[in-house]
Design an enzyme around this catalytic site. Structure first.
Site, PDB file in Angstrom:
ATOM      1  N   ASN A   1       8.125  -5.450  -0.737  1.00 29.47           N
ATOM      2  CA  ASN A   1       7.959  -4.311   0.165  1.00 29.47           C
ATOM      3  C   ASN A   1       6.467  -4.246   0.472  1.00 29.47           C
ATOM      4  O   ASN A   1       5.679  -3.748  -0.336  1.00 29.47           O
ATOM      5  CB  ASN A   1       8.432  -3.011  -0.489  1.00 29.47           C
TER       6      ASN A   1
ATOM      7  N   HIS B   1       4.099  -4.331   9.133  1.00 29.70           N
ATOM      8  CA  HIS B   1       4.043  -4.178  10.592  1.00 29.70           C
ATOM      9  C   HIS B   1       2.718  -4.651  11.192  1.00 29.70           C
ATOM     10  O   HIS B   1       2.567  -4.655  12.405  1.00 29.70           O
ATOM     11  CB  HIS B   1       4.263  -2.706  10.961  1.00 29.70           C
TER      12      HIS B   1
ATOM     13  N   ARG C   1       4.596  11.059  -2.769  1.00 32.04           N
ATOM     14  CA  ARG C   1       4.339  10.855  -1.353  1.00 32.04           C
ATOM     15  C   ARG C   1       5.575  11.179  -0.511  1.00 32.04           C
ATOM     16  O   ARG C   1       6.651  10.660  -0.800  1.00 32.04           O
ATOM     17  CB  ARG C   1       3.982   9.371  -1.199  1.00 32.04           C
TER      18      ARG C   1
ATOM     19  N   HIS D   1      12.683  -2.255   2.302  1.00 31.81           N
ATOM     20  CA  HIS D   1      12.047  -0.979   2.660  1.00 31.81           C
ATOM     21  C   HIS D   1      12.927   0.131   2.137  1.00 31.81           C
ATOM     22  O   HIS D   1      14.163   0.042   2.225  1.00 31.81           O
ATOM     23  CB  HIS D   1      11.884  -0.849   4.179  1.00 31.81           C
TER      24      HIS D   1
ATOM     25  N   TYR E   1      10.790   9.269   0.749  1.00 31.96           N
ATOM     26  CA  TYR E   1      10.779   8.275  -0.327  1.00 31.96           C
ATOM     27  C   TYR E   1      11.341   8.783  -1.667  1.00 31.96           C
ATOM     28  O   TYR E   1      11.387   8.022  -2.634  1.00 31.96           O
ATOM     29  CB  TYR E   1       9.348   7.753  -0.531  1.00 31.96           C
TER      30      TYR E   1
ATOM     31  N   GLU F   1      12.891  -9.104   1.841  1.00 32.11           N
ATOM     32  CA  GLU F   1      12.059  -8.007   2.354  1.00 32.11           C
ATOM     33  C   GLU F   1      12.820  -6.702   2.150  1.00 32.11           C
ATOM     34  O   GLU F   1      13.989  -6.609   2.545  1.00 32.11           O
ATOM     35  CB  GLU F   1      11.791  -8.234   3.845  1.00 32.11           C
TER      36      GLU F   1
ATOM     37  N   ALA G   1       3.112  -0.650   4.942  1.00 35.83           N
ATOM     38  CA  ALA G   1       2.662  -0.687   6.339  1.00 35.83           C
ATOM     39  C   ALA G   1       2.143  -2.066   6.746  1.00 35.83           C
ATOM     40  O   ALA G   1       2.141  -2.401   7.938  1.00 35.83           O
ATOM     41  CB  ALA G   1       1.591   0.374   6.558  1.00 35.83           C
TER      42      ALA G   1
ATOM     43  N   PRO H   1       0.801  -1.227   0.000  1.00 38.04           N
ATOM     44  CA  PRO H   1       0.000   0.000   0.000  1.00 38.04           C
ATOM     45  C   PRO H   1       0.835   1.280   0.000  1.00 38.04           C
ATOM     46  O   PRO H   1       1.874   1.363   0.650  1.00 38.04           O
ATOM     47  CB  PRO H   1      -0.813  -0.106   1.295  1.00 38.04           C
ATOM     48  N   ASN H   2       0.324   2.217  -0.763  1.00 40.94           N
ATOM     49  CA  ASN H   2       0.849   3.586  -0.868  1.00 40.94           C
ATOM     50  C   ASN H   2       2.146   3.698  -1.656  1.00 40.94           C
ATOM     51  O   ASN H   2       2.601   4.806  -1.933  1.00 40.94           O
ATOM     52  CB  ASN H   2       1.024   4.220   0.536  1.00 40.94           C
TER      53      ASN H   2
ATOM     54  N   ASP I   1       2.240 -15.145   7.051  1.00 43.18           N
ATOM     55  CA  ASP I   1       1.919 -16.563   6.809  1.00 43.18           C
ATOM     56  C   ASP I   1       2.121 -16.926   5.336  1.00 43.18           C
ATOM     57  O   ASP I   1       2.598 -18.023   5.022  1.00 43.18           O
ATOM     58  CB  ASP I   1       0.465 -16.861   7.193  1.00 43.18           C
TER      59      ASP I   1
ATOM     60  N   ARG J   1      12.733   5.032  12.523  1.00 45.25           N
ATOM     61  CA  ARG J   1      11.427   5.674  12.521  1.00 45.25           C
ATOM     62  C   ARG J   1      10.622   5.245  13.755  1.00 45.25           C
ATOM     63  O   ARG J   1      11.190   4.728  14.708  1.00 45.25           O
ATOM     64  CB  ARG J   1      10.715   5.353  11.196  1.00 45.25           C
TER      65      ARG J   1
HETATM   66  C1  DQA Z   1       8.121   1.276   3.871  1.00 48.69           C
HETATM   67  C2  DQA Z   1       8.186   1.514   5.378  1.00 48.69           C
HETATM   68  C3  DQA Z   1       6.837   1.261   6.011  1.00 48.69           C
HETATM   69  O1  DQA Z   1       6.911   1.485   7.422  1.00 48.69           O
HETATM   70  C4  DQA Z   1       5.818   2.223   5.433  1.00 48.69           C
HETATM   71  O2  DQA Z   1       4.547   1.985   5.993  1.00 48.69           O
HETATM   72  C5  DQA Z   1       5.770   2.191   3.952  1.00 48.69           C
HETATM   73  C6  DQA Z   1       7.025   2.086   3.229  1.00 48.69           C
HETATM   74  C7  DQA Z   1       9.440   1.663   3.187  1.00 48.69           C
HETATM   75  O3  DQA Z   1       9.614   1.283   2.026  1.00 48.69           O
HETATM   76  O4  DQA Z   1      10.268   2.367   3.776  1.00 48.69           O
HETATM   77  O5  DQA Z   1       4.715   2.325   3.351  1.00 48.69           O
HETATM   78  O6  DQA Z   1       7.891  -0.108   3.646  1.00 48.69           O
END
Ligand code: DQA
Length: 140
Positions: A71, A77, A17, A97, A22, A95, A74, A9-10, A84, A104
């Site tokens: 990635n 977390h 954003r 980020h 980012y 993984e 959110a 997401p996002n 799973d 953070r």
């Molecule tokens: C993220 C870090 C996450 O905490 C955050 O919610 C994101 C982006 C990152 O790429 O730094 O949406 O995964």
């Protein structure tokens, strides 16, 4: 190798954003650049803001890809279900980020995915993806 990047997401809004966190380059622009860095491998891309769609894509990727760069945004977390799904896969999952989640808020320090990931890369911006693919494709 067939490598799929799965973004949660996002991350479709990267480029607009919170650019201080980012950056100003979005994935539409970055994926072709990344693909050009790995001409011997195929990189595909999937993004969804919907938790179940991410899980469906993780399941589908076990037959379609050799490795996954994930990635989960959110959901990293919060989502036991995505954890799973990753646990159920035989292919390696890295993984990633963009931000250094450990620098953070504390809620971002916990990941439901890390335990099942082959490796974790964070804090390198878009280069986190490149580092993950460099690791996956290294022959040593
Ligand atoms: C993220 C870090 C996450 O905490 C955050 O919610 C994101 C982006 C990152 O790429 O730094 O949406 O995964």
């Amino acid at each position: 190798m067939q490598i799929i990047i799965i973004n949660g997401p996002n991350l479709n809004l990267v480029g607009e954003r919170e650019p201080d966190i980012y950056g100003v380059i979005g994935f539409d622009q970055y994926i072709p650049v990344l693909q050009a860095k790995f001409p011997d491998h195929t990189i595909s891309y999937f993004q969804s803001n919907v938790e179940g769609e991410l899980i469906n894509q993780l399941h589908a990727s076990r037959k379609e890809a050799d490795a996954i760069v994930l990635n989960a945004g959110a959901y990293t977390h919060t989502s036991l279900a995505i954890g799973d799904a990753v646990a159920s896969l035989q292919i390696p999952v890295i993984e990633v980020h963009m931000s250094n989640v450990f620098a953070r808020e504390e809620i971002r320090h916990h990941s439901f995915i890390s335990k099942y990931a082959k490796a974790v890369v964070c804090g390198m911006g878009l280069q986190s993806y490149e580092m993950a693919i460099r690791f996956l494709t290294a022959s040593v």
